[in-house]
Design an enzyme around this catalytic site. Structure first.
Site, short mmCIF file in Angstrom:
data_model
loop_
_atom_site.label_atom_id
_atom_site.label_comp_id
_atom_site.label_asym_id
_atom_site.label_seq_id
_atom_site.Cartn_x
_atom_site.Cartn_y
_atom_site.Cartn_z
N ASP A 10 -12.56 10.90 -0.58
CA ASP A 10 -11.37 10.64 0.49
C ASP A 10 -11.71 9.40 1.26
O ASP A 10 -12.88 9.14 1.99
CB ASP A 10 -11.79 11.84 1.67
CG ASP A 10 -10.68 11.88 2.74
OD1 ASP A 10 -10.56 12.60 3.47
OD2 ASP A 10 -10.07 10.70 3.11
N ASN A 24 3.99 2.44 4.42
CA ASN A 24 5.56 2.10 4.05
C ASN A 24 5.99 1.13 5.02
O ASN A 24 5.19 0.63 5.91
CB ASN A 24 6.24 3.42 4.35
CG ASN A 24 6.49 3.96 5.57
OD1 ASN A 24 6.87 3.32 6.50
ND2 ASN A 24 5.92 4.96 5.74
N GLY A 32 0.39 11.42 2.24
CA GLY A 32 -0.55 10.90 1.33
C GLY A 32 -1.64 10.34 2.04
O GLY A 32 -2.07 10.76 2.97
N ASP A 34 -1.68 7.59 3.85
CA ASP A 34 -0.92 7.14 4.82
C ASP A 34 -1.44 8.08 6.11
O ASP A 34 -1.98 7.87 7.07
CB ASP A 34 0.40 6.51 4.79
CG ASP A 34 0.78 5.86 5.95
OD1 ASP A 34 2.03 5.62 5.82
OD2 ASP A 34 0.11 5.43 6.72
N SER A 117 0.66 3.00 -4.41
CA SER A 117 1.78 3.13 -5.24
C SER A 117 1.85 3.99 -6.10
O SER A 117 2.90 4.63 -6.85
CB SER A 117 2.35 1.80 -5.75
OG SER A 117 3.20 1.05 -5.09
N THR A 118 0.83 4.74 -6.39
CA THR A 118 0.69 5.88 -7.77
C THR A 118 0.88 7.18 -7.26
O THR A 118 0.91 8.27 -8.01
CB THR A 118 -0.91 5.68 -8.16
OG1 THR A 118 -1.62 6.18 -7.44
CG2 THR A 118 -1.08 4.40 -8.77
N GLY A 119 1.29 7.34 -6.04
CA GLY A 119 1.51 8.72 -5.62
C GLY A 119 2.87 8.71 -5.42
O GLY A 119 3.77 8.88 -6.25
N1 APR Z 1 -8.20 9.30 -0.02
C1 APR Z 1 -7.97 8.57 -1.28
N2 APR Z 1 -6.99 8.45 -1.89
C2 APR Z 1 -6.02 9.12 -1.42
C3 APR Z 1 -6.06 10.12 -0.46
C4 APR Z 1 -7.20 10.04 0.47
N3 APR Z 1 -7.52 10.69 1.67
N4 APR Z 1 -4.84 10.74 -0.16
C5 APR Z 1 -4.20 10.46 -1.09
N5 APR Z 1 -4.87 9.52 -2.32
C6 APR Z 1 -4.21 8.78 -3.08
C7 APR Z 1 -3.37 9.45 -4.09
O1 APR Z 1 -3.83 10.47 -4.86
C8 APR Z 1 -2.71 8.38 -4.84
O2 APR Z 1 -3.45 8.39 -5.95
O3 APR Z 1 -3.67 7.87 -2.90
C9 APR Z 1 -2.87 6.99 -3.88
C10 APR Z 1 -1.54 6.72 -3.35
O4 APR Z 1 -0.53 7.87 -3.06
P1 APR Z 1 0.23 7.97 -1.61
O5 APR Z 1 -0.56 7.96 -0.63
O6 APR Z 1 1.46 8.77 -2.03
O7 APR Z 1 0.92 6.38 -1.58
P2 APR Z 1 2.16 5.70 -2.41
O8 APR Z 1 2.20 6.24 -3.62
O9 APR Z 1 1.57 4.34 -2.22
O10 APR Z 1 3.17 5.74 -1.51
C11 APR Z 1 3.39 5.60 -0.08
O11 APR Z 1 3.62 7.43 1.02
O12 APR Z 1 2.53 8.50 2.31
C12 APR Z 1 3.74 7.85 2.23
O13 APR Z 1 4.04 6.55 4.23
C13 APR Z 1 3.72 6.51 2.83
O14 APR Z 1 5.86 5.94 2.37
C14 APR Z 1 4.69 5.63 1.96
C15 APR Z 1 4.34 6.28 0.67
#
Ligand code: APR
Length: 167
Positions: A10, A24, A32, A34, A117-119
């Site tokens: 984390d 975003n 996620g 964020d 961007s991978t989530g």
């Molecule tokens: N620590 C580390 N990595 C994390 C954590 C954490 N606590 N939580 C999630 N992740 C990883 C996810 O598994 C993924 O591999 O972060 C990566 C990015 O995923 P997202 O958080 O979904 O971000 P992204 O794909 O860039 O999308 C951004 O999602 O949360 C919203 O406000 C954000 O609109 C924006 C979008």
């Protein structure tokens, strides 16, 4: 001589100078990583972000880390994956480079990135990891440690296969 390290966990718990947030363009929080960063940093982070007036994709903004162990949060906005023909790779590379440039300008020595961007944004993980590591390698000697913080074991394995020299 800097180091690139790959860790699984984390990002909000890492004792580093700066953590990078996959935000975003409103910078007003989300899910996620964020959401995790805003929850851990506390409400002052949102207040600080409100004063920034948003951030275009590919750019980066910095705020204090407030209740996080990290002194700084660098907010960057990754591209939404649209098939790969809409400049996504250049925008993703820019997220890493701009975040590293902002970090260097603030005297950051240790910085941790999530897999931007991978989530929610759907960027293919393998391609994104290669872009991330290429940018980290460009900047590694400007920092003591650049950490790729992978949330899952599979993500960490993916990075390790692409970076044998990373510890
Ligand atoms: N620590 C580390 N990595 C994390 C954590 C954490 N606590 N939580 C999630 N992740 C990883 C996810 O598994 C993924 O591999 O972060 C990566 C990015 O995923 P997202 O958080 O979904 O971000 P992204 O794909 O860039 O999308 C951004 O999602 O949360 C919203 O406000 C954000 O609109 C924006 C979008």
């Amino acid at each position: 001589m800097g180091q690139i390290r790959i860790v699984q966990g984390d990002i909000t718990r890492l004792e580093v100078d700066a953590v990078v947030n996959a935000a975003n363009s409103t910078l007003l929080g989300g899910g996620g990583v964020d959401g995790a960063i805003h929850r851990a940093a506390g409400p002052d982070l949102l207040a600080a972000c409100r004063s920034l007036g948003g951030c275009p994709a590919g750019e980066a903004r910095i705020t204090p880390g407030f209740r996080l162990p990290a002194k700084w949060v660098i907010h960057t906005v990754g591209p939404v994956w649209q098939g790969g023909e809409r400049g996504e790779s250049a925008l993703l590379a820019s997220c890493y480079r701009e975040s590293l440039a902002v970090a260097k300008a603030h005297g950051v020595a240790t910085i941790a990135f999530p897999a931007i961007s991978t989530g929610v944004y759907g960027y293919p993980k393998q391609q994104a990891a290669a872009i991330a590591l290429a940018a980290m390698r460009e900047w590694v000697d400007d920092f003591e440690k650049i950490i790729a913080c992978c949330f899952s074991a599979a993500d960490a394995d993916r990075y390790r296969k692409l970076c044998r020299e990373c510890i």
